[in-house]
Scaffold this active site. Sequence first.
Site, PDB file in Angstrom:
ATOM      1  N   GLN A   1       0.246  -7.595  -5.299  1.00 40.21           N
ATOM      2  CA  GLN A   1      -0.531  -7.408  -6.533  1.00 40.21           C
ATOM      3  C   GLN A   1       0.372  -7.053  -7.719  1.00 40.21           C
ATOM      4  O   GLN A   1      -0.061  -7.135  -8.867  1.00 40.21           O
ATOM      5  CB  GLN A   1      -1.595  -6.334  -6.322  1.00 40.21           C
ATOM      6  CG  GLN A   1      -1.042  -4.940  -6.107  1.00 40.21           C
ATOM      7  CD  GLN A   1      -2.135  -3.933  -5.766  1.00 40.21           C
ATOM      8  OE1 GLN A   1      -2.698  -3.962  -4.671  1.00 40.21           O
ATOM      9  NE2 GLN A   1      -2.434  -3.043  -6.694  1.00 40.21           N
TER      10      GLN A   1
ATOM     11  N   CYS B   1      -6.155  -4.499  -6.414  1.00 38.70           N
ATOM     12  CA  CYS B   1      -6.368  -4.452  -4.961  1.00 38.70           C
ATOM     13  C   CYS B   1      -7.795  -4.855  -4.590  1.00 38.70           C
ATOM     14  O   CYS B   1      -8.022  -5.535  -3.589  1.00 38.70           O
ATOM     15  CB  CYS B   1      -6.052  -3.068  -4.430  1.00 38.70           C
ATOM     16  SG  CYS B   1      -7.025  -1.766  -5.207  1.00 38.70           S
TER      17      CYS B   1
ATOM     18  N   HIS C   1      -8.188   2.795  -3.076  1.00 40.64           N
ATOM     19  CA  HIS C   1      -7.439   1.560  -2.839  1.00 40.64           C
ATOM     20  C   HIS C   1      -8.233   0.644  -1.900  1.00 40.64           C
ATOM     21  O   HIS C   1      -8.772   1.096  -0.897  1.00 40.64           O
ATOM     22  CB  HIS C   1      -6.088   1.920  -2.217  1.00 40.64           C
ATOM     23  CG  HIS C   1      -5.167   0.753  -2.043  1.00 40.64           C
ATOM     24  ND1 HIS C   1      -4.908  -0.158  -3.047  1.00 40.64           N
ATOM     25  CD2 HIS C   1      -4.445   0.340  -0.964  1.00 40.64           C
ATOM     26  CE1 HIS C   1      -4.061  -1.071  -2.590  1.00 40.64           C
ATOM     27  NE2 HIS C   1      -3.774  -0.799  -1.336  1.00 40.64           N
TER      28      HIS C   1
END
Lengths: 214, 82
Positions: A19, A25, A162
């Site tokens: 990323q 993410c 995340h």
Amino acid sequence: LPGKFDWRDKAVVATVQNQEACGSCWAFSVVGATQSVRAIGGWRLQQLSVQQVLDCSFRNNGCSGGSTFQALSWLKQTGVKLVPQSEYPYKAKTGICHFFPQSHGGVAVRNFTSHDFSGQEEAMMSHLVERGPLAVIVDAVSWQDYLGGIIQHHCSSKWANHAVLVVGYDTVGDIPYWIVQNSWGASWGNEGYVYIKIGGNLCGIADSVAAVIV
Amino acid sequence: SFRAHFRRAYEAEGEESNRRRRLHFQDATKRHAYLNSFSTLPQSAKYGVNRFSDLSQHEFRELYLRASADTAPPFSGLKTQR
């Protein structure tokens, strides 16, 4: 349930992505699940456009962050088809949304499920086998220093921050663990993957679990 | 060694940045020692120097930990047995 199950063995999981310096993410997780579920359905495994989700999922904030639930809701409600990555490449920057006509080929998300499996990681294993790779949200603060191996300590489940993709599990050895694909490149962790002990909801892996239906 | 391996050129960012990166790196090595003290089995997680080691924990969060979670309903399906 088999003692060990890994969707990579079925060749339905794409390679690890990076990323870069962009908080995308959530888009990688959603796109990873979508392309795998389509491949499980018998289609050729194809890398779909993360940049399309990043630019066009208006309820999220592009590189400044987002939610897998919001991205999947947007895909379901709008019927937007995800085009191949080659047609809408990743730039690690939020950009202007490119629209494609409905006649243009792509993959649409028909539906998705979202559940809290905390305290029920056995059921989550079953869900993984039945539904395909799962998009989950974890607390990854301690992953800054991770090199490899099975995380068993110091991974709290208090602050989800995340998004990653659970692609398998292994309960055969002494420590049962989840096999999780991250989006920080193949040089991080175990060739881009992180292993997390099953049980105890480590890193909050079971708190917010989404399965995609295409 | 870290700078060579991860191709960091702090000179362009000035002396202050150079000093700050060194402090973040030192903080990271302290964290690694603490986290590795719990790794008792060969399969246990290992912590150490990687490309994030010159970031403060705050910088790391700001750059890479940008997902938010919506509350999901508890799974109510049948429990399974292995």
